[in-house]
Scaffold this motif. Structure first.
Motif, PDB file in Angstrom:
ATOM      1  N   PHE A 259      10.229   5.406   6.968  1.00 11.23           N
ATOM      2  CA  PHE A 259      10.266   5.943   5.724  1.00 11.23           C
ATOM      3  C   PHE A 259      11.352   6.954   5.541  1.00 11.23           C
ATOM      4  O   PHE A 259      11.780   7.522   6.312  1.00 11.23           O
ATOM      5  CB  PHE A 259       8.888   6.381   5.299  1.00 11.23           C
TER       6      PHE A 259
ATOM      7  N   PRO B 113      -0.748  11.774   2.426  1.00 12.72           N
ATOM      8  CA  PRO B 113      -0.941  11.045   3.609  1.00 12.72           C
ATOM      9  C   PRO B 113      -0.922  11.871   4.669  1.00 12.72           C
ATOM     10  O   PRO B 113      -0.324  13.049   4.912  1.00 12.72           O
ATOM     11  CB  PRO B 113       0.412  10.376   3.415  1.00 12.72           C
TER      12      PRO B 113
ATOM     13  N   CYS C 228       4.507   8.149   0.622  1.00 14.80           N
ATOM     14  CA  CYS C 228       5.736   7.975   1.596  1.00 14.80           C
ATOM     15  C   CYS C 228       6.636   6.638   0.960  1.00 14.80           C
ATOM     16  O   CYS C 228       6.199   5.789   0.590  1.00 14.80           O
ATOM     17  CB  CYS C 228       5.102   7.305   2.992  1.00 14.80           C
TER      18      CYS C 228
ATOM     19  N   ALA D 274       3.229   1.176   2.532  1.00 23.39           N
ATOM     20  CA  ALA D 274       3.654   2.560   3.160  1.00 23.39           C
ATOM     21  C   ALA D 274       2.476   3.516   2.662  1.00 23.39           C
ATOM     22  O   ALA D 274       2.739   4.808   3.306  1.00 23.39           O
ATOM     23  CB  ALA D 274       4.984   3.025   2.722  1.00 23.39           C
ATOM     24  N   ASN D 275       1.570   3.451   1.790  1.00 23.29           N
ATOM     25  CA  ASN D 275       0.770   4.520   1.147  1.00 23.29           C
ATOM     26  C   ASN D 275      -0.828   3.823   1.210  1.00 23.29           C
ATOM     27  O   ASN D 275      -1.477   3.756   0.178  1.00 23.29           O
ATOM     28  CB  ASN D 275       1.132   4.721  -0.247  1.00 23.29           C
TER      29      ASN D 275
ATOM     30  N   CYS E 245       3.332   9.628   7.522  1.00 25.73           N
ATOM     31  CA  CYS E 245       4.112   8.333   7.135  1.00 25.73           C
ATOM     32  C   CYS E 245       4.478   7.435   8.363  1.00 25.73           C
ATOM     33  O   CYS E 245       4.843   7.811   9.246  1.00 25.73           O
ATOM     34  CB  CYS E 245       5.239   8.720   6.090  1.00 25.73           C
TER      35      CYS E 245
ATOM     36  N   ARG F 180       9.123  11.859   1.162  1.00 25.87           N
ATOM     37  CA  ARG F 180       7.737  11.919   0.664  1.00 25.87           C
ATOM     38  C   ARG F 180       8.086  12.311  -1.000  1.00 25.87           C
ATOM     39  O   ARG F 180       9.389  12.731  -1.097  1.00 25.87           O
ATOM     40  CB  ARG F 180       7.276  12.912   1.007  1.00 25.87           C
TER      41      ARG F 180
END
Length: 189
Positions: A16, A9, A62, A45-46, A12, A19
């Motif tokens: 979050f 990513p 994330c 989140a991704n 993030c 990772r």
């Protein structure tokens, strides 16, 4: 053989907890279970993973969270306690999955507070109740008392969890007054 390029990513989103690097055999569902987040929040989140059903070893995700983990909270003395009494609650992921709260404290002998022979630490979760464990002393004088409270993987700790330390009598099963206390608000994302 064509090798899949690692997907990382750019950044993030707020909230979050860290990772995660995908391992062989991982699925988004499995990773959501490991970190006790909803599958939908993990996918959201991704956005760099176009198809959440296709993740590859080395992909970086994330991981969203209800709380920042690991996190440490100072347990505040309550009432009259001797100088130097204090403790911390360290929130982390458990060795067998789930979350844990490790409690460490410098405390006087339990008998200082009455007819008690030990201490217990309890974490109170709204709508669920308390999870607790006995603290054990180290050999120093004064000792450091410590324990680990492990939570089932179905439970996600939140900022309103109250952590308390109380003296305890193993003979009568009675707990004494709260000696140390705090919530986990300092861990809020």
């Amino acid at each position: 053989m064509i090798r899949q390029m690692q997907r990382i990513p750019i950044g993030c989103p707020i909230g979050f907890s860290g990772r995660y690097i995908v391992l062989p055999g991982n699925t988004m569902f499995m990773i959501a279970q490991i970190f006790r987040v909803t599958l939908a929040s993990l996918i959201a989140a991704n956005p760099h993973i176009e198809n959440p059903n296709l993740i590859f070893p080395g992909d970086v995700l994330c991981v969203p969270a209800l709380m920042r983990i690991p996190c440490c909270v100072i347990l505040t003395p309550r009432g009259t306690v001797p100088f130097g009494t204090g403790g911390v609650a360290f929130v982390n992921f458990g060795p067998r999955g789930g979350q844990v709260i490790n409690v460490m404290a410098t405390l006087p002998p339990p008998s200082f507070f009455g007819n008690y022979d030990s201490y217990i630490a309890t974490a109170f979760l709204r709508d669920i109740g308390g999870f607790g464990n006995q603290l054990f002393p180290t050999l120093e004088d004064p000792p450091t008392w410590s324990t680990r409270i492990e939570f089932p993987t179905a439970i996600s700790l939140t900022a309103d969890v109250q952590v308390v330390v109380e003296p305890f009598s193993a003979i009568t099963g009675i707990t004494g007054p709260i000696i140390l206390q705090n919530n986990l608000r300092a861990c809020d994302v």
